[in-house]
Design a protein around this motif. Structure first.
Motif, PDB file in Angstrom:
ATOM      1  N   PRO A  14     -64.472  43.367   2.401  1.00 43.47           N
ATOM      2  CA  PRO A  14     -65.451  42.500   3.062  1.00 43.47           C
ATOM      3  C   PRO A  14     -65.005  42.091   4.467  1.00 43.47           C
ATOM      4  O   PRO A  14     -63.809  42.133   4.786  1.00 43.47           O
ATOM      5  N   GLU A  15     -65.950  41.715   5.267  1.00 45.53           N
ATOM      6  CA  GLU A  15     -65.648  41.261   6.621  1.00 45.53           C
ATOM      7  C   GLU A  15     -64.716  40.055   6.578  1.00 45.53           C
ATOM      8  O   GLU A  15     -64.923  39.124   5.804  1.00 45.53           O
ATOM      9  N   GLY A  16     -63.699  40.099   7.380  1.00 41.08           N
ATOM     10  CA  GLY A  16     -62.753  38.992   7.436  1.00 41.08           C
ATOM     11  C   GLY A  16     -61.589  39.109   6.475  1.00 41.08           C
ATOM     12  O   GLY A  16     -60.691  38.254   6.478  1.00 41.08           O
ATOM     13  N   TYR A  17     -61.571  40.182   5.658  1.00 41.81           N
ATOM     14  CA  TYR A  17     -60.492  40.319   4.666  1.00 41.81           C
ATOM     15  C   TYR A  17     -59.126  40.476   5.339  1.00 41.81           C
ATOM     16  O   TYR A  17     -58.096  40.142   4.748  1.00 41.81           O
ATOM     17  N   GLU A  18     -59.112  40.954   6.583  1.00 43.92           N
ATOM     18  CA  GLU A  18     -57.837  41.127   7.291  1.00 43.92           C
ATOM     19  C   GLU A  18     -57.129  39.794   7.525  1.00 43.92           C
ATOM     20  O   GLU A  18     -55.922  39.752   7.764  1.00 43.92           O
ATOM     21  N   LYS A  19     -57.869  38.686   7.435  1.00 43.59           N
ATOM     22  CA  LYS A  19     -57.237  37.375   7.553  1.00 43.59           C
ATOM     23  C   LYS A  19     -56.420  37.048   6.305  1.00 43.59           C
ATOM     24  O   LYS A  19     -55.503  36.230   6.345  1.00 43.59           O
ATOM     25  N   ILE A  20     -56.777  37.694   5.197  1.00 42.31           N
ATOM     26  CA  ILE A  20     -56.067  37.506   3.928  1.00 42.31           C
ATOM     27  C   ILE A  20     -54.975  38.558   3.783  1.00 42.31           C
ATOM     28  O   ILE A  20     -53.840  38.258   3.402  1.00 42.31           O
ATOM     29  N   SER A  21     -55.333  39.817   4.080  1.00 46.48           N
ATOM     30  CA  SER A  21     -54.401  40.930   4.005  1.00 46.48           C
ATOM     31  C   SER A  21     -54.476  41.696   5.323  1.00 46.48           C
ATOM     32  O   SER A  21     -55.452  42.398   5.567  1.00 46.48           O
ATOM     33  N   PRO A  22     -53.486  41.556   6.205  1.00 42.38           N
ATOM     34  CA  PRO A  22     -53.562  42.115   7.557  1.00 42.38           C
ATOM     35  C   PRO A  22     -53.900  43.604   7.623  1.00 42.38           C
ATOM     36  O   PRO A  22     -54.584  44.042   8.542  1.00 42.38           O
ATOM     37  N   MET A  23     -53.440  44.388   6.628  1.00 43.59           N
ATOM     38  CA  MET A  23     -53.732  45.822   6.614  1.00 43.59           C
ATOM     39  C   MET A  23     -54.939  46.148   5.729  1.00 43.59           C
ATOM     40  O   MET A  23     -55.233  47.308   5.485  1.00 43.59           O
ATOM     41  N   LYS A  24     -55.608  45.105   5.252  1.00 46.91           N
ATOM     42  CA  LYS A  24     -56.806  45.228   4.395  1.00 46.91           C
ATOM     43  C   LYS A  24     -56.511  45.928   3.076  1.00 46.91           C
ATOM     44  O   LYS A  24     -57.393  46.548   2.476  1.00 46.91           O
ATOM     45  N   ARG A  25     -55.280  45.820   2.609  1.00 44.58           N
ATOM     46  CA  ARG A  25     -54.891  46.457   1.354  1.00 44.58           C
ATOM     47  C   ARG A  25     -54.927  45.459   0.211  1.00 44.58           C
ATOM     48  O   ARG A  25     -55.026  44.252   0.417  1.00 44.58           O
ATOM     49  N   ILE A  26     -54.831  46.003  -0.997  1.00 45.29           N
ATOM     50  CA  ILE A  26     -54.773  45.169  -2.194  1.00 45.29           C
ATOM     51  C   ILE A  26     -53.457  45.451  -2.918  1.00 45.29           C
ATOM     52  O   ILE A  26     -52.905  46.541  -2.793  1.00 45.29           O
TER      53      ILE A  26
END
Length: 217
Positions: free
Chosen positions: A39-51
């Motif tokens: 989702p948009e803004g997930y990079e604020k939670i995970s900088p590389m957008k990974r899980i």
């Protein structure tokens, strides 16, 4: 303390974290994240957008290794990291070996082609799968089998995050239609069977297998 775990069910890294949370008896909220379409803004939670990523009272941690190390400090029982310095180093090594080297073959080559590609409507590269099974996986399995000779766990006399990491990757190997050959790798096969029989793994495997069968027919 409010805890949220961001991830997807079939990720071995998310599964590893969920098993650690379950073994430590930690309650949390699971938040689904599609790694192929975060989702948009997930990079604020995970900088590389990974899980996975973990949220604790508005603060964030990304990467399963970092999350598991954090959980060990906050919830020390049962201990999943050894106190002995050398054994601790070996646990960190095995986790790295599994999460990078083994994952590239078992999860990103076999599982991704046989399961994920079909789920997203793309063709399986079976040639790549067969090359991986014949050439790149055997030396990794052989090393792990040798390390497990005469041992119940990879390091020390109790289960650690190294064992959990390994077993989690091999769930994806299983979902990809493969199994550890007990004739070639008896110690690794026995270790995998023991780990997958543990309640957190057994429940997860059953649920995930049912989902895959339902979706793929």
């Amino acid at each position: 303390m409010t805890i949220k775990l961001y991830g997807a069910a079939l990720s071995p890294f998310v599964r590893k974290t969920r098993v650690v949370l379950a073994l430590k008896g930690v309650d949390y909220e699971a938040v689904h994240i599609d790694p192929n379409n975060p989702p948009e803004g997930y990079e604020k939670i995970s900088p590389m957008k990974r899980i996975p990523a973990l949220e604790v009272d508005g603060q964030y941690l990304a990467d399963s290794a970092a999350i598991c190390a954090y959980l060990e400090k906050v919830y020390p029982e049962p201990a999943l990291y050894p106190s002995d310095p050398l054994e601790l180093g070996r646990v960190i090594w095995f986790q790295r070996y599994v999460d990078y080297d083994l994952a590239m073959r078992c999860t990103f080559a076999v599982f991704r082609n046989r399961v994920v590609m079909r789920l997203i409507g793309k063709e399986c590269d079976e040639e790549k799968v067969q090359h991986t099974l014949a050439n790149t996986i055997p030396p990794l399995f052989a090393y792990l089998d040798k390390e497990l000779e005469g041992r119940e766990f990879l390091v020390g006399d109790s289960m650690t995050v190294a064992d959990i990491s390994l077993a989690s990757q091999l769930v994806n190997f299983k979902h990809g239609g493969e199994a550890i050959d007990p004739a070639k790798y008896p110690n690794l096969a026995a270790h995998t069977e023991r780990m997958h029989a543990l309640e957190p793994f057994a429940k997860t495997i059953e649920k995930e297998s049912g989902f895959i069968q339902k979706i793929m027919g």
